[in-house]
Design a protein around this motif. Sequence first.
Motif, PDB file in Angstrom:
ATOM      1  N   SER A 178      19.955  -0.564 -29.504  1.00 37.26           N
ATOM      2  CA  SER A 178      19.904   0.399 -30.596  1.00 37.26           C
ATOM      3  C   SER A 178      21.046   0.202 -31.593  1.00 37.26           C
ATOM      4  N   VAL A 179      22.171  -0.310 -31.147  1.00 37.95           N
ATOM      5  CA  VAL A 179      23.306  -0.525 -32.046  1.00 37.95           C
ATOM      6  C   VAL A 179      23.193  -1.862 -32.767  1.00 37.95           C
ATOM      7  N   CYS A 180      22.917  -2.927 -32.038  1.00 45.95           N
ATOM      8  CA  CYS A 180      22.944  -4.264 -32.658  1.00 45.95           C
ATOM      9  C   CYS A 180      21.608  -4.686 -33.259  1.00 45.95           C
ATOM     10  N   ASN A 181      20.509  -4.007 -32.920  1.00 47.55           N
ATOM     11  CA  ASN A 181      19.201  -4.401 -33.439  1.00 47.55           C
ATOM     12  C   ASN A 181      18.332  -3.162 -33.704  1.00 47.55           C
ATOM     13  N   PRO A 182      18.790  -2.284 -34.588  1.00 46.71           N
ATOM     14  CA  PRO A 182      18.027  -1.052 -34.828  1.00 46.71           C
ATOM     15  C   PRO A 182      16.678  -1.286 -35.510  1.00 46.71           C
ATOM     16  N   ASP A 183      16.504  -2.444 -36.167  1.00 45.96           N
ATOM     17  CA  ASP A 183      15.238  -2.730 -36.853  1.00 45.96           C
ATOM     18  C   ASP A 183      14.191  -3.353 -35.944  1.00 45.96           C
ATOM     19  N   GLY A 184      14.549  -3.693 -34.702  1.00 47.79           N
ATOM     20  CA  GLY A 184      13.588  -4.275 -33.776  1.00 47.79           C
ATOM     21  C   GLY A 184      13.158  -5.675 -34.152  1.00 47.79           C
ATOM     22  N   ILE A 185      14.088  -6.477 -34.636  1.00 47.29           N
ATOM     23  CA  ILE A 185      13.800  -7.861 -35.030  1.00 47.29           C
ATOM     24  C   ILE A 185      13.834  -8.733 -33.780  1.00 47.29           C
ATOM     25  N   LEU A 211      14.634 -21.706 -36.505  1.00 47.97           N
ATOM     26  CA  LEU A 211      14.647 -20.351 -35.982  1.00 47.97           C
ATOM     27  C   LEU A 211      13.374 -19.647 -36.452  1.00 47.97           C
ATOM     28  N   ILE A 212      12.493 -19.355 -35.516  1.00 45.95           N
ATOM     29  CA  ILE A 212      11.198 -18.745 -35.825  1.00 45.95           C
ATOM     30  C   ILE A 212      11.236 -17.287 -35.384  1.00 45.95           C
ATOM     31  N   MET A 213      11.036 -16.410 -36.338  1.00 44.68           N
ATOM     32  CA  MET A 213      11.096 -14.982 -36.061  1.00 44.68           C
ATOM     33  C   MET A 213       9.678 -14.459 -35.802  1.00 44.68           C
ATOM     34  N   TYR A 214       9.583 -13.440 -34.959  1.00 47.91           N
ATOM     35  CA  TYR A 214       8.301 -12.778 -34.746  1.00 47.91           C
ATOM     36  C   TYR A 214       7.946 -12.008 -36.023  1.00 47.91           C
ATOM     37  N   ALA A 215       6.739 -12.212 -36.506  1.00 51.04           N
ATOM     38  CA  ALA A 215       6.295 -11.542 -37.725  1.00 51.04           C
ATOM     39  C   ALA A 215       5.137 -10.608 -37.410  1.00 51.04           C
ATOM     40  N   PRO A 216       5.371  -9.293 -37.375  1.00 51.40           N
ATOM     41  CA  PRO A 216       4.278  -8.355 -37.148  1.00 51.40           C
ATOM     42  C   PRO A 216       3.238  -8.465 -38.262  1.00 51.40           C
ATOM     43  N   ASP A 259       1.358  -6.022 -39.461  1.00 52.44           N
ATOM     44  CA  ASP A 259       1.335  -4.847 -40.323  1.00 52.44           C
ATOM     45  C   ASP A 259       2.459  -3.898 -39.903  1.00 52.44           C
ATOM     46  N   SER A 260       2.624  -2.824 -40.658  1.00 55.01           N
ATOM     47  CA  SER A 260       3.726  -1.902 -40.371  1.00 55.01           C
ATOM     48  C   SER A 260       3.552  -1.200 -39.030  1.00 55.01           C
ATOM     49  N   GLU A 261       2.316  -0.983 -38.611  1.00 57.02           N
ATOM     50  CA  GLU A 261       2.075  -0.364 -37.308  1.00 57.02           C
ATOM     51  C   GLU A 261       2.561  -1.281 -36.173  1.00 57.02           C
ATOM     52  N   SER A 262       2.282  -2.579 -36.298  1.00 55.26           N
ATOM     53  CA  SER A 262       2.761  -3.546 -35.296  1.00 55.26           C
ATOM     54  C   SER A 262       4.286  -3.573 -35.261  1.00 55.26           C
ATOM     55  N   ALA A 263       4.897  -3.500 -36.423  1.00 51.41           N
ATOM     56  CA  ALA A 263       6.364  -3.485 -36.486  1.00 51.41           C
ATOM     57  C   ALA A 263       6.923  -2.253 -35.778  1.00 51.41           C
ATOM     58  N   ARG A 264       6.296  -1.093 -36.001  1.00 53.78           N
ATOM     59  CA  ARG A 264       6.748   0.133 -35.323  1.00 53.78           C
ATOM     60  C   ARG A 264       6.565   0.024 -33.806  1.00 53.78           C
ATOM     61  N   ASP A 265       5.436  -0.576 -33.382  1.00 54.87           N
ATOM     62  CA  ASP A 265       5.187  -0.754 -31.947  1.00 54.87           C
ATOM     63  C   ASP A 265       6.263  -1.617 -31.303  1.00 54.87           C
ATOM     64  N   ILE A 266       6.620  -2.712 -31.975  1.00 54.38           N
ATOM     65  CA  ILE A 266       7.662  -3.611 -31.449  1.00 54.38           C
ATOM     66  C   ILE A 266       8.978  -2.860 -31.350  1.00 54.38           C
ATOM     67  N   LYS A 267       9.350  -2.169 -32.397  1.00 52.89           N
ATOM     68  CA  LYS A 267      10.616  -1.428 -32.410  1.00 52.89           C
ATOM     69  C   LYS A 267      10.655  -0.394 -31.290  1.00 52.89           C
ATOM     70  N   ARG A 268       9.548   0.338 -31.111  1.00 53.68           N
ATOM     71  CA  ARG A 268       9.479   1.341 -30.053  1.00 53.68           C
ATOM     72  C   ARG A 268       9.599   0.696 -28.675  1.00 53.68           C
ATOM     73  N   GLU A 269       8.860  -0.385 -28.468  1.00 53.45           N
ATOM     74  CA  GLU A 269       8.880  -1.025 -27.165  1.00 53.45           C
ATOM     75  C   GLU A 269      10.240  -1.625 -26.855  1.00 53.45           C
ATOM     76  N   ILE A 270      10.882  -2.191 -27.855  1.00 53.23           N
ATOM     77  CA  ILE A 270      12.236  -2.726 -27.644  1.00 53.23           C
ATOM     78  C   ILE A 270      13.177  -1.605 -27.217  1.00 53.23           C
ATOM     79  N   SER A 271      13.120  -0.488 -27.929  1.00 55.75           N
ATOM     80  CA  SER A 271      14.048   0.599 -27.598  1.00 55.75           C
ATOM     81  C   SER A 271      13.763   1.177 -26.216  1.00 55.75           C
TER      82      SER A 271
END
Length: 196
Positions: free
Chosen positions: A83-90, A174-179, A181-193
Amino acid sequence: AAAKIQRERILNAIKSKLELEFENVMVEISPEGDALRFKGDGLFAVNSSTLKNKERAVVERLGSLITDAITCYTINQRIKSYSVCNPDGIIVKAVQIEGHTDSDGGDLKNLRLSTDRANSSFIAMQSKNDDLLSFLNFRKQPVISVAGYGKMRPVASNKSSEGRSENRRIDIRLIMYAPVDSESARDIKREISERL
């Protein structure tokens, strides 16, 4: 967009640290901003997949700089709270060690040479970083991967010796995960947290 910005920051940080620690290191960031690029002649002798002695230390150090830089963006044992170092769920999807050659020689020979160079680089990185393969992506797969492309992805013309020298290289992509849509991005962020 946040993942792209973070990728550029990660690559710039690694490049800056290498340049501080190794006076004559020949490393640049690709024009696309997605890879560190090491000229092959800087790391290997022509037609060789054995790292030069001085350059081996650069590649060994590169392994620890990569793992330090991606710790907040991978699943690993080092981080207690994202939550401190990766709040955006990247999330980093992959760190690909890519070998490339110029157009001299046959296709199969160049594919083998480029793959051998990428493997040599990986082995050197892992020799000083036992936990290199413990950094996982969202699918819980090691983010580190190795590929050889031979002459198939030139960055310069093979008609000149300077161009051929540029094409004989190692890229750390360096290949980043690309959601999607915005819903997928929110899902990733939630699951990471929740689970990391």
